[in-house]
Design a protein around this motif. Structure first.
Motif, short mmCIF file in Angstrom:
data_model
loop_
_atom_site.label_atom_id
_atom_site.label_comp_id
_atom_site.label_asym_id
_atom_site.label_seq_id
_atom_site.Cartn_x
_atom_site.Cartn_y
_atom_site.Cartn_z
N UNK A 94 1.19 -1.01 0.37
CA UNK A 94 0.21 -0.04 -0.14
C UNK A 94 0.92 1.31 -0.13
N UNK A 95 1.92 1.00 -0.21
CA UNK A 95 3.71 2.48 -0.22
C UNK A 95 3.15 2.80 1.24
N UNK A 96 2.65 2.48 2.24
CA UNK A 96 2.81 3.13 3.67
C UNK A 96 3.96 2.33 4.11
N UNK A 97 4.61 3.54 4.96
CA UNK A 97 6.35 3.91 5.27
C UNK A 97 6.17 3.30 6.81
N UNK A 98 6.50 2.25 7.07
CA UNK A 98 6.17 1.44 8.45
C UNK A 98 7.16 1.62 9.70
N UNK A 99 6.64 2.59 10.80
CA UNK A 99 7.40 2.53 11.52
C UNK A 99 6.63 1.99 12.85
N UNK A 100 7.61 0.72 12.09
CA UNK A 100 6.49 -0.67 13.66
C UNK A 100 8.01 -0.98 14.47
N UNK A 101 7.82 -1.50 15.37
CA UNK A 101 9.17 -2.23 15.68
C UNK A 101 8.47 -3.39 15.77
#
Length: 276
Positions: A94-101
């Motif tokens: 979805x072209x979402x930048x994931x800042x997820x640990x």
């Protein structure tokens, strides 16, 4: 419908362990898993789920937003409970930048974690030979692929490696847990995803964005659950509880907007020049 439990008084509700466990014995209670997205403490979307785990709720949550024509975020900031291969893949699609640990990111920096020589994170991978090397420099060679499908239909491919030279190894008790052979199961795709996440969160932008999570989404739940005293649903059934939570979200946003306008008005009054 694929659930392993339901309440006799609300057949849509599944039994879950609640954070508010006053008896401190891990008792199960019927409930719903509420997923809520926020930006600057405004609620941008919500969804209710009949499963207790958070990882599998992310994709259905965003699918619901798309269904009703809501724009997906450019950046996703979430805690480590959402750091799965499926969610990382979905964000990339979805072209979402994931800042997820992911679950072990913080632990990897500790000495106690690094001393656990049997963990995959502490083994060395030889990409050219497609082998893993243990602390005693023994080789773990590829055996077969293992596929696992999630509730959302996503398939994870894990490669299984095994060391057949563990006999007499001084690390056998702690590395192979006393077994004759050391076996590991690794998703190579997830290993690459974790590397990218580590690099992303170490940037100045990633560090600033992730710090915002605690002061963005947590206060929203604090306002609704504690300040306004909403700690349980009053209606029954998935459709009615969804409606109930939706009304709460609307009320929260209206109150937040009213506060925003009042503060803005106060700033404008202070800026007005005084009459001479």
């Amino acid at each position: 419908n694929g659930r392993n439990s339901y309440s006799k008084t609300d057949t849509d509700a599944s039994f879950m362990r609640m954070k508010d466990d006053h008896m401190r014995n891990g008792q199960l209670k019927p409930g719903y898993n509420v997923q809520t997205g926020t930006e600057n403490q405004f609620i941008t979307g919500f969804s209710l789920h009949q499963r207790a785990g958070d990882p599998g709720c992310l994709k259905p949550h965003f699918d619901l937003l798309e269904k009703y024509g809501r724009r997906l975020p450019n950046n996703l900031i979430a805690d480590s409970g959402y750091g799965s291969e499926e969610n990382y893949s979905f964000c990339k699609e979805k072209k979402i930048e994931a800042y997820v640990k992911y679950s072990t990111l913080d632990k990897e920096q500790t000495k106690k974690f690094k001393d656990q020589i049997g963990r995959v994170e502490n083994l060395q991978y030889d990409e050219e030979e497609d082998e893993w090397n243990c602390a005693n420099n023994k080789r773990l060679t590829f055996q077969y692929n293992s596929n696992r499908k999630t509730e959302n239909g996503y398939t994870t491919i894990k490669r299984v490696y095994r060391c057949v030279d563990c006999h007499g190894c001084p690390f056998q008790e702690v590395c192979a847990k006393g077994k004759d052979t050391k076996t590991i199961s690794v998703s190579m795709k997830n290993q690459e995803q974790r590397r990218q996440v580590r690099e992303r969160l170490q940037t100045e932008t990633g560090s600033q964005l992730y710090r915002r999570r605690k002061c963005d989404v947590e206060p929203v739940f604090g306002q609704i659950k504690y300040n306004r005293g909403f700690n349980r649903f009053h209606l029954r059934g998935l459709s009615k509880t969804t409606l109930e939570w939706g009304l709460l979200c609307i009320a929260h946003n209206f109150l937040k907007w009213e506060t925003h306008l009042r503060l803005k008005e106060q700033k404008e009054i202070k800026r007005e020049p005084k009459a001479g």
